[in-house]
Scaffold this motif. Structure first.
Motif, PDB file in Angstrom:
ATOM      1  N   ALA A 124       0.816  -1.217   0.000  1.00 30.54           N
ATOM      2  CA  ALA A 124       0.000   0.000   0.000  1.00 30.54           C
ATOM      3  C   ALA A 124       0.849   1.267   0.000  1.00 30.54           C
ATOM      4  O   ALA A 124       0.581   2.217  -0.731  1.00 30.54           O
ATOM      5  CB  ALA A 124      -0.944  -0.015   1.202  1.00 30.54           C
ATOM      6  N   LYS A 125       1.911   1.254   0.774  1.00 26.85           N
ATOM      7  CA  LYS A 125       2.731   2.470   0.886  1.00 26.85           C
ATOM      8  C   LYS A 125       3.402   2.816  -0.424  1.00 26.85           C
ATOM      9  O   LYS A 125       3.605   3.979  -0.758  1.00 26.85           O
ATOM     10  CB  LYS A 125       3.782   2.301   1.992  1.00 26.85           C
ATOM     11  N   VAL A 126       3.787   1.776  -1.157  1.00 29.90           N
ATOM     12  CA  VAL A 126       4.373   2.021  -2.474  1.00 29.90           C
ATOM     13  C   VAL A 126       3.330   2.681  -3.373  1.00 29.90           C
ATOM     14  O   VAL A 126       3.619   3.656  -4.067  1.00 29.90           O
ATOM     15  CB  VAL A 126       4.864   0.701  -3.103  1.00 29.90           C
ATOM     16  N   ASP A 127       2.125   2.121  -3.312  1.00 32.85           N
ATOM     17  CA  ASP A 127       1.060   2.678  -4.138  1.00 32.85           C
ATOM     18  C   ASP A 127       0.803   4.147  -3.798  1.00 32.85           C
ATOM     19  O   ASP A 127       0.641   4.982  -4.684  1.00 32.85           O
ATOM     20  CB  ASP A 127      -0.229   1.861  -3.947  1.00 32.85           C
ATOM     21  N   ARG A 128       0.769   4.444  -2.497  1.00 33.95           N
ATOM     22  CA  ARG A 128       0.498   5.825  -2.113  1.00 33.95           C
ATOM     23  C   ARG A 128       1.592   6.765  -2.627  1.00 33.95           C
ATOM     24  O   ARG A 128       1.323   7.868  -3.084  1.00 33.95           O
ATOM     25  CB  ARG A 128       0.364   5.942  -0.591  1.00 33.95           C
ATOM     26  N   LEU A 129       2.819   6.277  -2.549  1.00 29.79           N
ATOM     27  CA  LEU A 129       3.938   7.081  -3.060  1.00 29.79           C
ATOM     28  C   LEU A 129       3.723   7.435  -4.525  1.00 29.79           C
ATOM     29  O   LEU A 129       3.797   8.596  -4.929  1.00 29.79           O
ATOM     30  CB  LEU A 129       5.251   6.297  -2.897  1.00 29.79           C
ATOM     31  N   PHE A 130       3.418   6.409  -5.329  1.00 32.05           N
ATOM     32  CA  PHE A 130       3.253   6.651  -6.755  1.00 32.05           C
ATOM     33  C   PHE A 130       2.037   7.524  -7.019  1.00 32.05           C
ATOM     34  O   PHE A 130       2.069   8.423  -7.867  1.00 32.05           O
ATOM     35  CB  PHE A 130       3.140   5.322  -7.518  1.00 32.05           C
ATOM     36  N   ASP A 131       0.950   7.247  -6.294  1.00 34.06           N
ATOM     37  CA  ASP A 131      -0.271   8.026  -6.496  1.00 34.06           C
ATOM     38  C   ASP A 131      -0.025   9.514  -6.220  1.00 34.06           C
ATOM     39  O   ASP A 131      -0.415  10.379  -7.004  1.00 34.06           O
ATOM     40  CB  ASP A 131      -1.399   7.491  -5.595  1.00 34.06           C
ATOM     41  N   GLU A 132       0.628   9.805  -5.098  1.00 36.05           N
ATOM     42  CA  GLU A 132       0.923  11.203  -4.759  1.00 36.05           C
ATOM     43  C   GLU A 132       1.803  11.855  -5.812  1.00 36.05           C
ATOM     44  O   GLU A 132       1.560  12.972  -6.253  1.00 36.05           O
ATOM     45  CB  GLU A 132       1.608  11.298  -3.395  1.00 36.05           C
ATOM     46  N   GLY A 133       2.846  11.124  -6.199  1.00 36.22           N
ATOM     47  CA  GLY A 133       3.773  11.666  -7.192  1.00 36.22           C
ATOM     48  C   GLY A 133       3.085  12.025  -8.493  1.00 36.22           C
ATOM     49  O   GLY A 133       3.366  13.061  -9.108  1.00 36.22           O
ATOM     50  N   LYS A 134       2.168  11.146  -8.904  1.00 38.49           N
ATOM     51  CA  LYS A 134       1.444  11.421 -10.139  1.00 38.49           C
ATOM     52  C   LYS A 134       0.476  12.587  -9.960  1.00 38.49           C
ATOM     53  O   LYS A 134       0.330  13.427 -10.846  1.00 38.49           O
ATOM     54  CB  LYS A 134       0.688  10.165 -10.597  1.00 38.49           C
ATOM     55  N   ALA A 135      -0.172  12.651  -8.793  1.00 31.97           N
ATOM     56  CA  ALA A 135      -1.110  13.742  -8.531  1.00 31.97           C
ATOM     57  C   ALA A 135      -0.404  15.100  -8.579  1.00 31.97           C
ATOM     58  O   ALA A 135      -0.953  16.104  -9.038  1.00 31.97           O
ATOM     59  CB  ALA A 135      -1.781  13.543  -7.170  1.00 31.97           C
ATOM     60  N   GLN A 136       0.835  15.095  -8.095  1.00 39.05           N
ATOM     61  CA  GLN A 136       1.604  16.346  -8.096  1.00 39.05           C
ATOM     62  C   GLN A 136       2.185  16.665  -9.471  1.00 39.05           C
ATOM     63  O   GLN A 136       2.860  17.680  -9.645  1.00 39.05           O
ATOM     64  CB  GLN A 136       2.765  16.256  -7.107  1.00 39.05           C
ATOM     65  N   GLY A 137       2.016  15.779 -10.423  1.00 35.07           N
ATOM     66  CA  GLY A 137       2.601  15.998 -11.745  1.00 35.07           C
ATOM     67  C   GLY A 137       4.101  15.751 -11.762  1.00 35.07           C
ATOM     68  O   GLY A 137       4.796  16.075 -12.716  1.00 35.07           O
ATOM     69  N   LEU A 138       4.584  15.129 -10.685  1.00 32.17           N
ATOM     70  CA  LEU A 138       6.024  14.887 -10.571  1.00 32.17           C
ATOM     71  C   LEU A 138       6.428  13.631 -11.331  1.00 32.17           C
ATOM     72  O   LEU A 138       7.470  13.572 -11.985  1.00 32.17           O
ATOM     73  CB  LEU A 138       6.380  14.747  -9.085  1.00 32.17           C
ATOM     74  N   PHE A 139       5.571  12.613 -11.243  1.00 30.39           N
ATOM     75  CA  PHE A 139       5.879  11.325 -11.898  1.00 30.39           C
ATOM     76  C   PHE A 139       5.170  11.230 -13.240  1.00 30.39           C
ATOM     77  O   PHE A 139       4.177  11.904 -13.491  1.00 30.39           O
ATOM     78  CB  PHE A 139       5.422  10.149 -11.031  1.00 30.39           C
ATOM     79  N   LYS A 140       5.661  10.334 -14.037  1.00 29.09           N
ATOM     80  CA  LYS A 140       5.022  10.046 -15.314  1.00 29.09           C
ATOM     81  C   LYS A 140       3.666   9.400 -15.043  1.00 29.09           C
ATOM     82  O   LYS A 140       3.508   8.619 -14.103  1.00 29.09           O
ATOM     83  CB  LYS A 140       5.894   9.104 -16.146  1.00 29.09           C
TER      84      LYS A 140
END
Lengths: 188, 188, 188, 188
Positions: A124-140
């Motif tokens: 779950a924590k990995v998922d949250r990391l990616f989700d946040e990153g994408k929400a911020q426009g930081l991740f692809k």
DNA sequence: GATGAATGAGGTTTCATTCAT
DNA sequence: AATGAATGAAACCTCATTCAT
């Protein structure tokens, strides 16, 4: 959990990382665990069940270890770095678990829906990391599965090769590798 | 190479991808190949030898396929993209070979120096790609082994998951994944 | 039929009559038959199959032996006497077959319709004897199954006890027993 | 007799009739009896002893049931008929006991002289019936063992087949069968 | 060269029996 | 007295390997 059951699981894990699935026998497991062969069958239905339960056991361990020292209020990069290194350390320092993980992917799969559901929760924590990153426009903007393959899988893969002596990774190279994995998922 | 020998290798590969190492017997191989069990021993010392030779066989195939349509005078990015997709296609279209490759890593290792030397040669084009990129200051200054893990391994890993139905990769996601792998090794 | 297969069946039969179903192991069968344990599995699927095939084997033997020297144009009483004695001799002289027959009745039954059909055919001459006797008004109007239990089963049962030393049957007593069985089914 | 011991014997009997000797384990007996596995060994030396004691237990039961409602002052034919039907009812109504009796004949024999002596006593009423009948010149002058096989064994045998569904015996046929058995031993 | 029946060691699993609690 | 976890010998069965044909 019963002491004997734990010993059997740990013995199996150790032998698995050393010999692979073929090449370990119930007798070997029994000897390594310091129990009689028949005792295994008090805790596991059969060899398959032993393997599946070990899978679950390790998955839980990995999920716990992976999220160690990671909290959702830390900066994204810091969280990523910590998890990346948790992964690395599992494979290089603890010895068995992650090494063997590579083996589980070639099992007569236990892809029950519950199992998949469980795996989701565990990470779950990995998922949250990616989700946040994408929400911020930081991740692809890619599926978490894919982001995971791009940025975390290399940690495990590299660790395996390092531990097996196939290649050597210096401290500097390690830092650079983490940076590279970060670059991989970053929106440039 | 003898017709029979080829048939035996191909039968082994097929069964391997289907059942894993444990769970295939020489009788099964013989039946699948359409030869007598004893015939296998004319071409291979024993089961181990069969597995090792298959390893070599597949490695050669992978090396050849990996470098297909790649020439050293093509632009770096183009070479990279082609190889990345070659890898992807091997696992998703051809079926067995690369998928089973995952299995080879868990073998009673045949890490003889010659074997390593051989592997180096087989993947010469990949090495040249990385060497040139680093010379131009385009790539991060890391060992080729590491660059490979960062940028090509995810292709195989993703392909495996895609083929097994663990995750679905659309065409757009595929392009983005290639780009991400390129980002991983690029000096930013 | 293969020489080895016959030897295995005969070994099983012998051991069965001596030790009963429990108490014979595949190793014992192999040793008695003079083959390797694994060889048994070339001819039989598993222990159950071995037992079932033996059942069939013995049934065929019994049916043949039972009807020996009996032709449908002999007088009824003569046919009956001959079959009664055939039964008696199988158990007392040949040793194994009939003795073991007692054991088969306690098996995980293979009551497939084909099996029952087969058994009917095998004992056709007995059926004809009873049918004719009833048509002539000589025998009691009962099902052949019942007539068989009343008049032939005692032969096997007596033979078993005689062979096991539980009781001794003199020649005179034997003749009297045949006469008694004949009396049992006769319309008085 | 201890409550537990009785429960163990009854459990064994039930399982025996269902699975045969091979195919029942001490664990199964323990579970069926609702006791711990170790408890069985308080009452029985080992598995063999359990089986032998059960043999004795059932023999006693059969002897008692066989002679039920039979007194020596009843007419011979009436005594015979009653015992014949007692036998029939044991196998068809009570279920297990007699059915399993077929199994006991294939045991590692416990033919100690005492055992044989005991069996004689248990079936005393049968013996008296035959002895009287012979003294009156009503029955054929044969050993009681033989008379028993001729006239009572068919009852058990028929009942077994009836209970197993191998053949069906109507009420009329039953009466006729009794009459036939009587005919078998009668001096004509 | 090719076959496949035969081998027997070794695999997984069961089960009668013991013994600490 | 009763339990039931533990044992390990032995059961059934598989399979890598050999060898007569």
């Amino acid at each position: 959990m019963s002491d004997k059951k734990t010993r059997i699981l740990e013995a199996t894990e150790k032998l698995l990382s050393q010999y692979g699935f073929h090449g370990i026998s119930m007798q070997m497991v029994a000897k390594e665990a310091g129990v009689a062969a028949g005792t295994i069958y008090r805790y596991f239905d059969d060899k398959n069940d032993l393997l599946h339960q070990l899978h679950h056991h390790i998955l839980s361990y990995v999920a716990e270890k992976l999220s160690q020292n990671v909290s959702d209020d830390m900066p994204l990069k810091c969280r990523f770095r910590t998890m990346w290194l948790n992964l690395w350390e599992m494979a290089t320092q603890d010895g068995a678990p992650l090494l063997t993980r590579g083996q589980f992917e070639n099992l007569p799969r236990s892809d029950s829906p519950e199992q998949q559901q469980l795996e989701k929760q565990l990470f779950a924590k990995v998922d949250r990391l990616f989700d946040e990153g994408k929400a911020q426009g930081l991740f692809k903007p890619l599926d978490n599965d894919i982001l995971s393959v791009l940025s975390l899988e290399p940690s495990a893969c590299l660790a395996r090769k390092h531990a097996n002596g196939i290649c050597t990774v210096t401290d500097d190279a390690l830092e650079a590798a983490i940076e590279a994995c970060w670059d991989a998922i970053l929106q440039h």
